[in-house]
Design an enzyme around this catalytic site. Sequence first.
Site, PDB file in Angstrom:
ATOM      1  N   GLU A 138      69.819  50.560  39.546  1.00 34.38           N
ATOM      2  CA  GLU A 138      69.569  50.995  38.180  1.00 34.38           C
ATOM      3  C   GLU A 138      68.141  51.497  37.986  1.00 34.38           C
ATOM      4  OE1 GLU A 138      72.710  48.245  35.660  1.00 34.38           O
ATOM      5  OE2 GLU A 138      70.643  47.560  35.791  1.00 34.38           O
ATOM      6  N   CYS A 142      61.091  53.069  34.737  1.00 32.58           N
ATOM      7  CA  CYS A 142      61.113  51.863  35.558  1.00 32.58           C
ATOM      8  C   CYS A 142      62.024  52.140  36.749  1.00 32.58           C
ATOM      9  CB  CYS A 142      61.626  50.687  34.734  1.00 32.58           C
ATOM     10  SG  CYS A 142      61.604  49.098  35.597  1.00 32.58           S
ATOM     11  N   CYS A 158      67.798  42.344  45.605  1.00 34.91           N
ATOM     12  CA  CYS A 158      66.398  41.922  45.671  1.00 34.91           C
ATOM     13  C   CYS A 158      66.202  40.923  46.793  1.00 34.91           C
ATOM     14  CB  CYS A 158      65.957  41.299  44.344  1.00 34.91           C
ATOM     15  SG  CYS A 158      64.181  40.950  44.263  1.00 34.91           S
ATOM     16  N   CYS A 192      63.488  34.890  42.095  1.00 32.26           N
ATOM     17  CA  CYS A 192      62.827  34.363  40.900  1.00 32.26           C
ATOM     18  C   CYS A 192      63.911  33.862  39.943  1.00 32.26           C
ATOM     19  CB  CYS A 192      61.967  35.444  40.254  1.00 32.26           C
ATOM     20  SG  CYS A 192      60.674  36.079  41.361  1.00 32.26           S
ATOM     21  N   CYS A 249      65.084  35.586  36.624  1.00 29.30           N
ATOM     22  CA  CYS A 249      65.346  37.023  36.704  1.00 29.30           C
ATOM     23  C   CYS A 249      66.791  37.286  37.105  1.00 29.30           C
ATOM     24  CB  CYS A 249      64.389  37.653  37.724  1.00 29.30           C
ATOM     25  SG  CYS A 249      64.623  39.423  37.948  1.00 29.30           S
ATOM     26  N   CYS A 281      63.170  43.669  30.664  1.00 30.09           N
ATOM     27  CA  CYS A 281      62.540  43.093  31.838  1.00 30.09           C
ATOM     28  C   CYS A 281      63.342  41.908  32.363  1.00 30.09           C
ATOM     29  CB  CYS A 281      61.122  42.652  31.485  1.00 30.09           C
ATOM     30  SG  CYS A 281      60.210  41.968  32.858  1.00 30.09           S
TER      31      CYS A 281
END
Length: 406
Positions: free
Chosen positions: A128, A141, A148, A152, A155, A379
Site C-alpha cells: 500500500e 507515504c 514487515c 512492533c 502496529c 499511521c
Amino acid sequence: MWARMNAPQPITMPIPGGIDPVPVPRAAVPRADGRVDLIGLTRDQLRALLADAGLEPKQAKLRAKQLWHWIYNRGTTDFTAMTDIAKTMHPWLEERFVIGRPQVVQAQVSTDGTRKWLLRSDDGQDYEMVFIPDADRGTLCVSSQVGCTLNCRFCHTGTMKLVRNLTAGEIVGQVMLARDALGEWPSQPEGRMLTNIVMMGMGEPLYNFDNVRDALTLVMDGDGLALSKRRITLSTSGVVPMMERAGKEIGVNLAVSLHAVTKEIRDEIVPINKKYGIEELLSACAAYPGANNARRITFEYVMLKDKNDSDEDARELVRLIRHYKLPAKVNLIPFNPWPGVPYECSTDERIQRFSDIVFKAGISAPVRQPRGRDIMAACGQLKSAAEKISRAELDRRAAEKQAALG
C-alpha cells in the site's frame, strides 16, 4: 546483463553491511510476456540493457538519454509518444521493454482527502501507499517491503509476515503512480501537489537498504523526478548499523520510531530494542551525517494509554534528547486502533500535557492530527490484506521475527 540483474536470489538474504541475516523469500518472477520493465534502472543500467539488446554503443547511449527523459521527466508509458525517437524503432522497443506501473487493486479516498492505494506487483504481492494533502504540502507515504521485518506490537503492519523486499522499480513506481493520479507531468519543481516523500509505509527501509537507496537516488535526480533530499524523510525503528550509511549514501532526513523511553516498555512495543537498545540508538542519531538544527532528527512517539504517556516519560524524553545533544523534534502520534490490538490511545488531555512538558523544555513536540482513519490509512494501520488473526498466531509471528533478528 539483465539476466544477471534478474537472477534468482537466495531465500536467506543477508542485510547489507554484513549484519542481521533476515529470512526474506525472494523468488524472482519474470513478466509473463518476457519484456523487461525499465522503471527503476539507473542511466548506466538502461544504456547497458539497450546495448545487450543489440544497439551500437553510441546509439544505446543516445536512446538511454531519450528514454530517461520521457520516463522520469514526462511520465510517459507509451513508446509511440516519444516523438524524438524514430517511429521505426517504436515496435523494437515495445517488443522488448515496458514502462510499468504497479497494478491498482483498490483506490480509496478518505473524508479528509487522504488517498490510499492497494497495489499489486507482477508476482501477485500486495502493498500500500498513501497520499496526504495539506494546505502547504502533499506527502506520499511509500512502502519498502511486502509485509514487515519487524513486529512492533502496536502496529497493524507489524502483524504481517514479511514476504519480500520491494525492488527499486516498485518503490519508484509508487511515486510515479501518484504523479499520474495527481496529473503532475511533465516534472517541474513549482506548483506540485506531491511535495514530500516519507519512507514510512509498509516495511523497515533499512532492511531493504540497497533498493531504497537506489530508488531515492532516482527520485532525487535533477533531470527526472527532481525531488530535493530536504523533502524526503526515511523512518527507521532503529537498525543502528545502517544509520550512518543511510546518512552518507542517501542523505535524506531521518525519523526514528522511538515510542518509549525505558528499556522495559520499548522492548515490549518496539522489540528491535532488544537488539539495539535506546542508548545505542540515540548515539547513532547523534552521529547521523548532516543532522543539525536546520535538519533535525524527528522522533516518532505513538501515544499509548498508561503505557508510555506519563509526565515522567515526557521528562525522561527531554533528558535523553539533552543528554545526547540531539538536534531533534518530537512528533506525538495519537494511537490509531485496529481490530485485535491490545492498546488504547491516550486521552486528548494526556497527550496535550505530554506535549506541553516537552515544549516547555525548548523541544518542538506537535501532536500529529490523524489522517485517513476511516480508510485505515493512518499511521500504523497499513496492511495489504484484510485477515483475521488470532492472538496466538500474532504472538507466534512476533516470536518468529524476533528469533530471525536475534
